[in-house]
Design a protein around this motif. Structure first.
Motif, mmCIF file in Angstrom:
data_model
loop_
_atom_site.group_PDB
_atom_site.id
_atom_site.type_symbol
_atom_site.label_atom_id
_atom_site.label_comp_id
_atom_site.label_asym_id
_atom_site.label_seq_id
_atom_site.Cartn_x
_atom_site.Cartn_y
_atom_site.Cartn_z
ATOM 1 N N PHE A 38 6.367 11.473 6.807
ATOM 2 C CA PHE A 38 5.345 10.545 6.332
ATOM 3 C C PHE A 38 4.859 9.680 7.490
ATOM 4 N N TYR A 39 3.670 9.132 7.333
ATOM 5 C CA TYR A 39 3.249 8.047 8.205
ATOM 6 C C TYR A 39 3.984 6.774 7.799
ATOM 7 N N SER A 50 18.778 18.960 -0.594
ATOM 8 C CA SER A 50 18.082 17.748 -1.059
ATOM 9 C C SER A 50 17.823 16.768 0.081
ATOM 10 N N MET A 51 17.464 17.293 1.232
ATOM 11 C CA MET A 51 17.218 16.454 2.408
ATOM 12 C C MET A 51 15.903 15.680 2.238
ATOM 13 N N PRO A 52 15.914 14.346 2.392
ATOM 14 C CA PRO A 52 14.658 13.595 2.307
ATOM 15 C C PRO A 52 13.820 13.806 3.561
ATOM 16 N N ASP A 53 12.513 13.572 3.448
ATOM 17 C CA ASP A 53 11.652 13.709 4.632
ATOM 18 C C ASP A 53 10.979 12.383 4.985
ATOM 19 N N ASN A 54 11.601 11.261 4.563
ATOM 20 C CA ASN A 54 11.006 9.952 4.818
ATOM 21 C C ASN A 54 11.699 9.158 5.916
ATOM 22 N N LEU A 55 12.827 9.618 6.435
ATOM 23 C CA LEU A 55 13.595 8.804 7.371
ATOM 24 C C LEU A 55 13.287 9.098 8.831
ATOM 25 N N VAL A 56 12.986 10.340 9.141
ATOM 26 C CA VAL A 56 12.658 10.710 10.517
ATOM 27 C C VAL A 56 11.140 10.734 10.636
ATOM 28 N N VAL A 57 10.597 9.842 11.465
ATOM 29 C CA VAL A 57 9.144 9.692 11.534
ATOM 30 C C VAL A 57 8.644 10.017 12.939
ATOM 31 N N TYR A 58 7.509 10.752 12.977
ATOM 32 C CA TYR A 58 6.817 11.091 14.225
ATOM 33 C C TYR A 58 7.641 11.976 15.153
ATOM 34 N N THR A 59 8.679 12.606 14.625
ATOM 35 C CA THR A 59 9.483 13.553 15.386
ATOM 36 C C THR A 59 9.847 14.708 14.460
ATOM 37 N N PRO A 60 10.309 15.850 14.997
ATOM 38 C CA PRO A 60 10.710 16.956 14.122
ATOM 39 C C PRO A 60 11.758 16.523 13.104
ATOM 40 N N LEU A 61 11.698 17.134 11.926
ATOM 41 C CA LEU A 61 12.517 16.694 10.798
ATOM 42 C C LEU A 61 13.946 17.207 10.853
ATOM 43 N N PHE A 62 14.152 18.391 11.445
ATOM 44 C CA PHE A 62 15.456 19.027 11.272
ATOM 45 C C PHE A 62 15.861 19.753 12.546
ATOM 46 N N ALA A 98 0.863 -1.160 0.000
ATOM 47 C CA ALA A 98 0.000 0.000 0.000
ATOM 48 C C ALA A 98 0.912 1.226 0.000
ATOM 49 N N ILE A 99 0.326 2.411 0.008
ATOM 50 C CA ILE A 99 1.080 3.644 0.192
ATOM 51 C C ILE A 99 0.679 4.294 1.512
ATOM 52 N N ARG A 100 1.580 5.121 2.047
ATOM 53 C CA ARG A 100 1.262 6.014 3.173
ATOM 54 C C ARG A 100 1.634 7.424 2.734
ATOM 55 N N PHE A 101 0.828 8.364 3.141
ATOM 56 C CA PHE A 101 0.982 9.737 2.649
ATOM 57 C C PHE A 101 1.696 10.606 3.674
ATOM 58 N N HIS A 102 1.889 11.878 3.305
ATOM 59 C CA HIS A 102 2.548 12.819 4.203
ATOM 60 C C HIS A 102 1.747 13.020 5.487
ATOM 61 N N ASN A 103 2.482 13.239 6.556
ATOM 62 C CA ASN A 103 1.929 13.512 7.879
ATOM 63 C C ASN A 103 1.805 15.022 8.064
ATOM 64 N N ARG A 104 0.696 15.481 8.571
ATOM 65 C CA ARG A 104 0.500 16.926 8.759
ATOM 66 C C ARG A 104 1.478 17.521 9.763
ATOM 67 N N ASP A 105 2.106 16.681 10.587
ATOM 68 C CA ASP A 105 3.104 17.153 11.543
ATOM 69 C C ASP A 105 4.519 17.089 10.981
ATOM 70 N N GLY A 106 4.650 16.702 9.710
ATOM 71 C CA GLY A 106 5.960 16.602 9.077
ATOM 72 C C GLY A 106 6.329 15.165 8.774
ATOM 73 N N ASP A 129 4.030 0.479 2.967
ATOM 74 C CA ASP A 129 3.930 1.906 3.293
ATOM 75 C C ASP A 129 4.844 2.709 2.362
ATOM 76 N N LEU A 130 4.724 2.447 1.064
ATOM 77 C CA LEU A 130 5.560 3.153 0.105
ATOM 78 C C LEU A 130 5.330 4.661 0.207
ATOM 79 N N ASN A 131 6.419 5.423 0.170
ATOM 80 C CA ASN A 131 6.372 6.886 0.250
ATOM 81 C C ASN A 131 6.771 7.470 -1.099
ATOM 82 N N TRP A 132 5.840 8.111 -1.746
ATOM 83 C CA TRP A 132 6.046 8.687 -3.068
ATOM 84 C C TRP A 132 6.895 9.960 -2.965
#
Length: 644
Positions: free
Chosen positions: A357-358, A456-468, A347-355, A369-372
């Protein structure tokens, strides 16, 4: 509240510039979080999808697809954000930003048809479920149903159609046939009539955002009887399928009725009587097992298609997430060549409103949980990242092939939305659909000039926490931040600007993908585990644990200053770690900590504020040999000040 003197708020004055920044930030925050709906655009969907023989049509054109499932588009079940002392909600309803990202992902993939998960139900009131089925009369939950309203509105605007399963065979999370009652399969029973109430209420609903009846909504391709229903040779269940198809068609003649089965053995040599039913428009099954007569998904599909050719459209509504690339290509080749109308990856999982992806994995499964659109792996962290890109590429290629169009070229992403920030150590943004990376920029003034902090920082590796985290921000300075999305087509416009932020401390944040931030000389018996399928660690992609579980371990950090605060996340925290600080004189003392537990101690956050006069320049985290063998540290945050 202090009044502003009108004369001080004049163009060009510092007060005026500050006023503009406040207004801009307020406007950005409103746009990010508001549920206010802009007027719906004209839909590109001109026709209902119809059936003729074993084919489906969009007007006069044959309609086929390769696409994906989006199981969180009704109800999110993997929201593992840790909100400190408040227990995090695993479940929540997706908002408009998340739904739009989901549907645009499918459109950018060329998917055409997205399959949701089931219409949720619960025996009793539940804010996360669409219907309370505890009484004789079902009670709809307007907040939950408005998620479907919004999803349909967006699908109309983006030109994507939905397959919507009506009931789960086995799902304690979202509700299943047991939730209605054990007499669910008996026609005319209380549970059966209750389910029919849900169907009637759903099909005759008026969309709160478009004002359109569901019966007239062309974004609905069809209703699926259920997810992975097991019918077999049970006479009562076989009668139930016919009865439900007739009941639904008595209400809704525009949309397809899809018989939703699980194993191919429930279709092969089992379907003659259902092929003859005029109220059933298509049959679907899933590829988690093969027929005994075939040892591959493609071989299984070929046998089923041969039996149904000319009689019934066939849909592979879930392609198993563990299907390897070669087997996936073989299956999709068979779908395209032999007239199967569609197939949907799980399936896919989409972007999280808190930053970010799920993330979601089920018992260690990967790639559900593929992240496009797939991301680069600059640190060579995870082989799964390359596999994810490959799978997404295959699905996109075949989506174009079955539709007779080339895969869509990437377009420049829309601007991301930077989220409000309290300090320079915790920065996040809402991602842009189709962006493969982000440039994080900083300036000393809102007008710039801007310096690139991350490229070019990805946003798929840090989950459920601040990105940067900005580790270079200095105390007493003022900073502004923005982010720009990028992909192969180019860079987006900049996001809104966050700031000014005036740090009173500096930050070290370690997401534990490598040991670069450790005090290596004092860290012992540690091993890093990284996976896209860390369901045991609530989807945290990288954790550190004891290399030898029979021995204690030490994770140490040292900074060029005085540590004033730390927090760490620990999984399987029944036996708590011990914490020690070392001061400028080399004295080592224990640190008392505050503990915030989550999920009955499966995860806990340990934190402490350390007085300046302790002069702590290093901390040690001691993992006990008595702790659970898979106890692990998830994320470490240190706040520090330079030495006087």
């Amino acid at each position: 509240m202090k009044r502003l003197n009108h004369s001080s708020v004049q163009p060009g004055t510092p007060t005026f510039r500050c006023f503009l920044r406040v207004v801009a930030c307020a406007a950005a925050f409103f746009l990010v979080n508001s549920s206010f709906a802009a007027p719906a655009r004209t839909s590109p969907l001109a026709h209902f999808i119809t059936r003729n023989g074993d084919k489906l049509y969009d007007g006069a054109n044959e309609f086929r697809w390769i696409s994906v499932n989006a199981p969180d588009s009704f109800q999110l079940i993997s929201n593992y954000r840790f909100d400190g002392e408040q227990p995090a909600m695993r479940y929540r309803l997706p908002n408009e930003f998340e739904l739009r990202d989901c549907v645009r992902t499918v459109r950018q993939m060329g998917g055409r048809v997205m399959r949701t998960f089931v219409v949720t139900c619960h025996r009793g009131p539940d804010p996360m479920c669409a219907f309370d089925v505890s009484g004789d009369s079902v009670v709809p939950n307007e907040a939950s149903l408005r998620v479907l309203d919004r999803l349909l509105q967006i699908c109309q605007e983006e030109g994507v159609r939905l397959i919507i399963p009506l009931v789960a065979y086995n799902s304690t999370v979202r509700g299943d046939w047991h939730t209605y009652g054990e007499d669910f399969w008996k026609i005319g029973s209380p549970a059966n009539l209750k389910f029919k109430q849900v169907i009637r209420r759903l099909l005759t609903r008026t969309n709160a955002f478009t004002g359109q009846s569901y019966l007239e909504d062309k974004a609905i391709l069809g209703w699926q009887t259920g997810n992975e229903l097991v019918i077999g040779n049970d006479a009562g269940r076989r009668a139930w399928v016919h009865d439900m198809a007739a009941y639904l068609k008595s209400i809704d003649r525009h949309h397809l009725l899809i018989d939703g089965r699980n194993k191919p053995t429930d279709v092969f040599n089992q379907y003659d009587e259902f092929s003859a039913d005029p109220d059933i428009d298509a049959i679907s099954y899933h590829t988690y097992v093969n027929l005994p007569q075939a040892d591959t998904p493609a071989g299984t599909l070929k046998l089923i298609r041969a039996q149904l050719r000319g009689r019934m459209p066939l849909i592979v509504s879930e392609i198993a997430m563990y299907t390897k690339p070669d087997a996936l290509r073989a299956l999709l080749d068979e779908i395209v060549a032999d007239g199967v109308v569609g197939g949907n990856w799980w399936a896919i999982r989409f972007h999280n409103r808190d930053g970010g992806f799920y993330k979601h994995s089920d018992r260690g499964s990967q790639f559900e949980d593929l992240n496009w659109p797939g991301f680069a792996d600059p640190g060579n962290y995870l082989p799964e990242i390359a596999r994810e890109r490959e799978l997404l590429g295959i699905l996109t290629e075949y989506a174009g092939r079955i539709a007779g169009t080339p895969p869509a070229a990437p377009t420049i992403p829309e601007a991301p939305a930077f989220l409000p920030a309290s300090d320079v150590g915790h920065l996040s943004w809402q991602g842009s659909t189709g962006a493969s990376g982000y440039d994080v920029e900083r300036a000393s003034a809102a007008e710039g000039p801007w310096t690139v902090l991350a490229d070019s920082m990805p946003d798929n590796l840090v989950v459920y926490t601040p990105l940067f985290c900005d580790p270079t921000a200095e105390i007493t300075h003022s900073y502004f931040y923005r982010v720009i999305a990028r992909n192969a087509a180019g860079r987006s416009p900049p996001s809104n600007i966050v700031g000014p932020l005036r740090p009173d401390r500096r930050w070290l944040v370690d997401d534990l993908f490598d040991s670069a931030k450790w005090d290596a000389a004092n860290s012992t018996n540690l091993a890093i585990a990284k996976s896209y399928a860390h369901d045991a660690y609530l989807e945290d992609i990288a954790v550190v644990h004891r290399a030898d579980p029979a021995q204690p371990a030490k994770l140490a950090y040292r900074v060029q200053g005085i540590i004033t605060h730390f927090s760490i996340t620990v999984f399987d925290a029944g036996v708590a770690p011990q914490f020690f600080a070392t001061d400028t004189r080399g004295r080592r003392t224990p640190i008392p900590v505050l503990t915030a537990a989550y999920n009955h101690g499966k995860r806990a956050r340990f934190s402490a504020d350390i007085p300046d006069d302790n002069a702590a320049v290093a901390i040690e985290i001691i993992l006990s040999s008595d702790a659970a063998p898979r106890q692990a540290v998830g994320r470490v945050e240190l706040a520090w000040k330079p030495l006087p």
